[in-house]
Design an enzyme around this catalytic site. Structure first.
Site, PDB file in Angstrom:
ATOM      1  N   ASP A  63      66.488 -29.966  16.039  1.00  9.29           N
ATOM      2  CA  ASP A  63      65.530 -28.856  15.947  1.00  9.29           C
ATOM      3  C   ASP A  63      66.196 -27.531  15.592  1.00  9.29           C
ATOM      4  OD1 ASP A  63      63.765 -30.806  16.917  1.00  9.29           O
ATOM      5  OD2 ASP A  63      64.097 -30.190  18.992  1.00  9.29           O
ATOM      6  N   GLU A  96      53.974 -30.403  13.541  1.00 10.27           N
ATOM      7  CA  GLU A  96      54.720 -29.621  14.532  1.00 10.27           C
ATOM      8  C   GLU A  96      55.750 -28.759  13.829  1.00 10.27           C
ATOM      9  OE1 GLU A  96      56.414 -32.690  16.957  1.00 10.27           O
ATOM     10  OE2 GLU A  96      57.650 -33.493  15.337  1.00 10.27           O
TER      11      GLU A  96
END
Length: 527
Positions: A35, A191
């Site tokens: 991430d 997302e």
């Protein structure tokens, strides 16, 4: 003649400089570093990645060329910033963003186990960072976007769509209703949203497909921040879930962030994972951070590396490379504190660790908790960063009870780990390899030893771990046994992290006060 020699030397220097600025190797952050989010301040680039149940939280990295990175600290270093008490594996901190605005750095994140969405600020990305300011929005994967009119927006994932909400950046107070703006191109789990302002458009980039083999990056744009958003005709702009990417040793690419470099070029950082071998469906290193060039013409759509795929070897022009000195492979524990690469599981009980009690040693006091429990175990670890590696340490340990144990562990989570440990058995000592793989829990190998000082070694390969020991005074290692790597893979163990290599001590439910002393620790990549 002198002039000719000078010209030749200048030419050689120029060619060397050009060569040094062409090509690099992925991943740029090895091992469990998912991430990624990136920002630039002048000639400096900073990046943050997820850390889940590990403490300190959210590692911060620095670079001046986008290729070479060095960790400079963590965002969350105090218990008040990061409560992780009894957090389950792959709980804690999800998907941060790193931004810079008006002289302040911002890290925006979600503690899914305590408090939800928050952000912290700092004037120096190396820290210290302030206490979290919580935002009353129930979602994950948050980001902050500052618009040209001075308004500030919280951008998050929730209810199978991306939401945009105006809020007060000073207090975290929500100022408007949450508005769904785009649900992606129809893949599951839209997302990881980021908004960029370019050429009069709001570009909204997200991840889709879930953070596994079907992962991808898609993008849309609008003239207004609340939409409607037009989907890019090239979507997905990054994925290996297609024929081109099917045989690539990198899989699961997605969750990207974009940055414009000092020379005007655009780049993408994103997560992916390296499988143990081509066409294998196991990965053990966790999701790592990769880099790719981006072509983004005026009024056009961004294209990542031409065809939306990435390779281990990237033969593309780069910024002038500015590498850091290589990290030492051997740690002697002579410093007053551990380096940034070391991580605890959940909030550590600090009195269980010391670098001062015995000079040149790391002392770990046995906790009553074991590696099987979602507790603050006495354990400190670093990432496995390559399939091929050697990890070793020398440990002195005098167990007082049959439940005492200490040693080296390879851990994916509290239900999947291999423990190379020393225990008390009768009146003697035994080296064991204990295997925990879900409901399977057994001693795979065992060997009595005569001394309480022992050198432990683990050799890693893509498909196999081999475990060794050497008693004090011996000249050679003895092989204890080996285990398949796949039982520590994400596909078997589940979760969002990667294999960590740790030193630990446990008293197995009793409070014996036993201590293990580690003289040094060595980690080498390669065979």
């Amino acid at each position: 003649m002198k002039k000719l020699v000078f010209c030749l030397l200048m030419l050689i220097g120029t060619l060397s400089a050009v060569s040094a600025q062409s090509g690099y190797t992925n991943p740029i952050l090895k091992g469990f570093n998912p991430d990624p989010s990136i920002c630039r301040v002048g000639n400096d680039y900073y990046m943050v990645t997820s850390s889940f149940e590990y403490f300190p939280g959210l590692p911060i990295y620095h670079s001046q060329d986008l290729v070479n990175w060095q960790q400079i600290g963590h965002c969350l270093t105090r218990d008040s910033q990061l409560p992780l008490h009894k957090v389950n594996a792959s709980g804690g901190l999800f998907a941060p963003s790193l931004r810079y605005h008006d002289g302040l750095f911002y890290v925006i994140c979600t503690n899914v186990s305590h408090g939800g969405n928050f952000y912290c600020t700092a004037t120096d990305p190396a820290g210290p960072w302030g206490e979290p300011i919580y935002v009353g929005i129930n979602s994950i994967d948050p980001d902050i976007f500052w618009d040209e009119d001075g308004r500030t927006y919280f951008v998050t994932q929730g209810d199978e769509a991306i939401r945009v909400t105006e809020f007060d950046i000073k207090t975290g107070t929500v100022l408007s209703e949450e508005r769904k703006v785009w649900g992606g191109i129809g893949q599951r789990f839209p997302e990881a949203p980021h908004i960029y302002r370019k050429d009069g458009y709001y570009y909204l980039m997200i991840g889709e497909g879930g953070t596994e083999y079907a992962h991808s990056v898609t993008i849309a744009r609008s003239r207004h921040i609340y939409g409607p958003y037009e989907s890019c005709p090239l979507n997905p702009i990054l994925t290996h879930c297609n024929r081109i990417g099917q045989g690539n040793p990198i899989q699961g690419v997605g969750h990207a962030d974009l940055i414009q470099a000092t020379d005007g070029s655009w780049w993408a950082v994103f997560l992916g994972f390296r499988v143990t071998q081509v066409y294998s469906y196991y990965h053990i290193l966790g999701r790592e951070t990769f880099l790719a060039p981006v072509d983004w013409p005026t009024n056009g759509w961004p294209q990542i590396n031409g065809n939306g795929t990435v390779n281990l070897t990237m033969n593309v022009p780069t910024l002038p490379l500015k590498p850091f000195a290589p990290a030492p492979t051997r740690i002697e524990f002579d410093e007053d504190k551990l380096g940034f690469e070391w991580q605890y599981l959940r909030n550590p009980v600090r009195e269980n660790y010391s670098l001062k009690e015995k000079k040149g040693h790391l002392m770990i006091k046995a906790s009553p908790y074991t590696l099987d429990e979602a507790e603050s175990v006495s354990f400190v670890s670093r990432r496995q960063t390559e399939h091929d590696f050697i990890a070793a340490t020398t440990m002195t340990f005098q167990p007082k009870a049959d439940t005492d144990e200490a040693g080296l562990t390879l851990i994916q989570n509290n239900t999947h780990h291999y423990d190379l440990r020393l225990i008390k058995k009768g009146n003697g000592h035994v080296i064991q390899l204990r295997v925990r793989a879900g409901s399977i829990d057994y001693i795979a190998f065992e060997q009595p030893i005569s001394k309480s000082e022992v050198e432990l070694k683990i050799e890693g390969a893509p498909l196999y771990y081999t475990f060794y020991y050497k008693e004090a005074g011996s000249n050679s290692y003895k092989k204890l046994g080996g285990m398949d790597t796949r039982y520590l893979s994400t596909e078997v163990a589940g979760g969002f992290t990667g294999v960590m290599i740790g030193m630990y001590a446990s008293s197995g439910g009793k409070k014996t006060g036993t201590k293990a002393y580690f003289d040094w620790f060595e980690y080498k990549e390669g065979k």
